[in-house]
Design an enzyme around this catalytic site. Structure first.
Site, PDB file in Angstrom:
ATOM      1  N   SER A  96      86.996 -20.257   8.195  1.00 34.72           N
ATOM      2  CA  SER A  96      86.702 -19.608   9.471  1.00 34.72           C
ATOM      3  C   SER A  96      87.884 -19.800  10.436  1.00 34.72           C
ATOM      4  CB  SER A  96      85.395 -20.189  10.009  1.00 34.72           C
ATOM      5  OG  SER A  96      84.902 -19.434  11.062  1.00 34.72           O
ATOM      6  N   ASP A 218      80.216 -10.315   5.303  1.00 34.17           N
ATOM      7  CA  ASP A 218      80.460 -11.373   6.291  1.00 34.17           C
ATOM      8  C   ASP A 218      80.593 -10.709   7.655  1.00 34.17           C
ATOM      9  OD1 ASP A 218      81.382 -13.340   7.939  1.00 34.17           O
ATOM     10  OD2 ASP A 218      82.991 -14.031   6.608  1.00 34.17           O
ATOM     11  N   HIS A 246      79.022 -15.950   5.860  1.00 37.10           N
ATOM     12  CA  HIS A 246      80.269 -16.504   6.369  1.00 37.10           C
ATOM     13  C   HIS A 246      80.578 -17.896   5.816  1.00 37.10           C
ATOM     14  CE1 HIS A 246      83.643 -16.766   9.047  1.00 37.10           C
ATOM     15  NE2 HIS A 246      83.160 -17.816   9.662  1.00 37.10           N
TER      16      HIS A 246
END
Lengths: 264, 388
Positions: A96, A218, A246
């Site tokens: 991320s 995602d 995610h």
């Protein structure tokens, strides 16, 4: 030289290998995010897990709203850790927002990272002219508001003991109490830093060998964004995972491990 | 999972025609929303209550993801926090979410979720319970706003406090420098006047010179008070050097003589009875005494004498200075020893308001205190300290 980072960033090193593989968590949780992935590398690597300042077991007194108001502050910490632990040509796996933290850190300390694995990267979350990030500025404001609403629900979610889960013995009570628990003010600030970031200009400067892991479906870092990252990091490769969402490091750890293995 | 089936009676009591309390009805019309997610996270079963609250039909909901029901901010939060939490601990409780209804309105809810897993650890399905939380959310927002307001006020007060303290320090430093710089020219004036008096001038010049000498003395006292005040405030504190070998009487006599030289027309009656040696800082005690005398001269009835009584008895040294005249008001009594306290007399008689403050600091530094008694025809300040 005293190793400040070990305490500040709650660094944990294990594994019987020589080459370090560094796992860096994203916005939301802490190093526990890697608990199903990191052990697979302990035999061949020295695994390094840590918490960004403000998350998990990091030293909250080290939190500085100015420094951590931009991703550079987090990247500086990674480089500082690397200097203290003498990292040379190591592998950095960033999930991320940590994908961009890795991109910044690799440029700051040439030679420290030979390989980058970017899991669900996004150089900019908010749409811009000629760029699709996936969110409007107003939607990001909604997110920040939502964070305020979860002040109380948040701490309450942490409270229940893990006892009702005999089928998950690996979850110690200590984990339940710290996992994902963040000072609400810091969580808000980190969300702002993350979702307001724009690191598109940094992508072409990456020299480390780069692998992008792209999830299906995602909503935070869509395929279009992953493609953008691949196009702009010279020589980078992208692997499309079957995992959706995610956090493939939690939802499909085996697939993530396989993808990283074939790269390193 | 089956969405309908034979009703299972929970109880066989009650009216024959009343709706049966069975598991199916409990599920469909429970006072909370229920839905179940497949291992892929898709809604596979949902109850009537949730449909009613959100305005969606079952068909519209089945096949969607939980995050699809949220606004975008909520989706990000769900993906980064609650989904990992659910995977990590197998459940989450009391999570605040905003569900978007069919009408496009936000429905604030609290959600609990728990995973059901197979023997090998694979997720079979996840159950989610939803409770409306509009009022609770409003109340929490109010609390959060109140807290934010209190924090802001706190910050504001802290800033103001810091600014005021800095300003105060600056003022005190200024006083210290000023006091110090005033000493040198004053010493020059004093030396000049002494020289004039030694030349045996005529009566007129001698009178003027003595007046100048008196003013110099008074000013010197004021400067000393200023410096002591500034030093005390700047953290130096009041240091005393006790000397038991030196007799006290000449120290006090000199202070009286200096005052007499300035106001020869005033009557000063002194009664001294010092039988035992006392350990004091002579310069400080002279300053204290001088401040009390100056105070009595300024505020006392000019036609009446100032009475000084010095004694050592019962293990204590007492120095009292009494004057006639109007009493000190009860209000003034409260702040008499505060720095920059100004008395009630004429402006022309005012000093800096540091005399009594410094005197009381000197008293404290000697382990003593200054008491004051003021009534209709007499005001008396008494310094008391233990003789060690």
């Amino acid at each position: 030289m005293p190793l400040f980072s070990l305490k500040k960033n709650n660094v944990h090193q294990t594994g019987s290998g020589i080459t370090p593989i560094v796992f860096s968590h994203g916005f939301g949780c802490d190093q526990n995010m890697w608990r199903f992935v990191a052990p697979a590398f302990e035999k061949d690597f020295k695994t390094v897990l840590f918490d960004h300042v403000g998350a998990g077991g990091s030293d909250l007194s080290a939190y500085d709203s100015v420094k951590y108001g931009s991703l550079d502050g987090y990247a500086d910490d990674v480089v500082e850790m690397g200097r203290e632990l003498d990292w040379r040509e190591v592998i950095f796996v960033g999930h991320s927002v940590s994908a961009m933290i890795g991109v910044l850190a690799s440029q700051r300390a040439p030679g420290m990272f030979s390989k980058l694995v970017l899991v669900g990267p996004s150089p900019r979350y908010i749409d811009d002219e000629g760029y699709f990030g996936g969110f409007t500025a107003q939607q990001i404001e909604e997110l920040l508001e939502g964070l305020a609403d979860n002040h109380m629900g948040w701490s309450a979610a942490m409270a229940p003991a893990i006892m009702g889960n005999p089928d998950r013995p690996e979850l110690a009570a200590e984990l339940t109490n710290s996992f994902c628990r963040t000072d609400p003010a810091i969580a808000r600030a980190f969300a702002r830093t993350t979702f307001m970031s724009d690191n598109r200009a940094d992508l072409p400067n990456v020299v480390a060998d780069t692998l992008i892991l792209q999830c299906a479906d995602d909503i935070i870092a869509s395929e279009r964004v992953g493609e953008y990252v691949r196009e702009h990091i010279p020589g980078s490769r992208i692997v499309y995972l079957k995992a959706s969402g995610h956090c493939p490091n939690l939802s499909a750890p085996d697939e993530v491990v396989r993808a990283i293995r074939s790269f390193v | 999972m089956k969405s309908s089936g034979p009703s299972v009676p929970l109880s066989d009591g009650g009216e024959p025609n009343a709706p049966a309390e069975d598991l199916e009805d409990l599920y469909e019309n429970a006072p909370c929303g229920y839905f179940s997610l497949s291992s892929e996270g898709l809604i596979v079963k949902v109850n009537q209550t949730f449909c009613r609250w959100t305005g969606f039909s079952k068909d519209e909901l089945v096949g969607r993801r939980l995050r699809d029901l949220l606004n975008v901010g909520g989706r990000i939060f769900y993906e980064t926090h609650f989904a990992p939490l659910l995977r990590m601990q197998g459940f989450f409780n009391e999570v605040a979410l905003d569900v978007m209804t069919a009408a496009g309105e936000k429905l604030p809810v609290l959600a609990n979720a728990s995973e059901r897993r197979a023997q090998n650890g694979d997720v079979l399905f996840t159950r989610v319970t939803i409770f409306p939380a509009a009022e609770r959310r409003r109340y929490e927002r109010e609390l959060a706003d109140a807290r934010a307001a209190a924090d802001a006020r706190n910050r504001d007060l802290t800033e103001r406090w810091v600014a005021e303290r800095e300003q105060g320090e600056l003022r005190e430093q200024f006083i210290a420098v000023l006091g110090h710089d005033l000493r040198n020219p004053l010493a020059a004036i004093d030396a000049g006047v002494r020289l004039v008096l030694r030349e045996q001038p005529g009566e007129r010049i001698a009178t003027v010179a003595r007046l100048i000498q008196g003013s110099t003395l008074r000013m010197s006292g004021l400067i000393n008070n200023l410096l002591d005040f500034a030093r005390g405030r700047l953290g130096g504190g009041m240091a005393v050097q006790l000397d038991v070998s030196k007799p006290l009487k000449p120290t006090l006599q000199q202070a009286i003589d200096e005052i007499r030289a300035v106001v020869p027309e005033r009557v000063l009656q002194m009664h001294l009875e010092v039988d035992v040696p006392v350990a004091v800082d002579h310069a400080r005690i002279a300053q204290l005494f001088s401040n009390l005398l100056g105070n009595a001269i300024t505020h006392g009835d000019p036609l009446e004498p100032v009475n000084v009584d010095v004694a050592t008895r019962a293990g204590q040294l007492t120095i009292s200075v009494a004057n006639s005249g109007p009493p000190i008001s009860p209000a003034a009594m409260e702040t008499l020893f505060q720095p920059f306290y100004r008395g009630e007399g004429k402006a022309s008689q005012q000093g800096l308001g540091l005399g009594l403050y410094i005197a009381s600091e000197i008293a404290k530094a000697h382990g003593g205190r200054i008491d004051v008694v003021s009534h209709a025809n007499e005001t008396c300040f008494t310094f008391v300290m233990p003789i060690v």
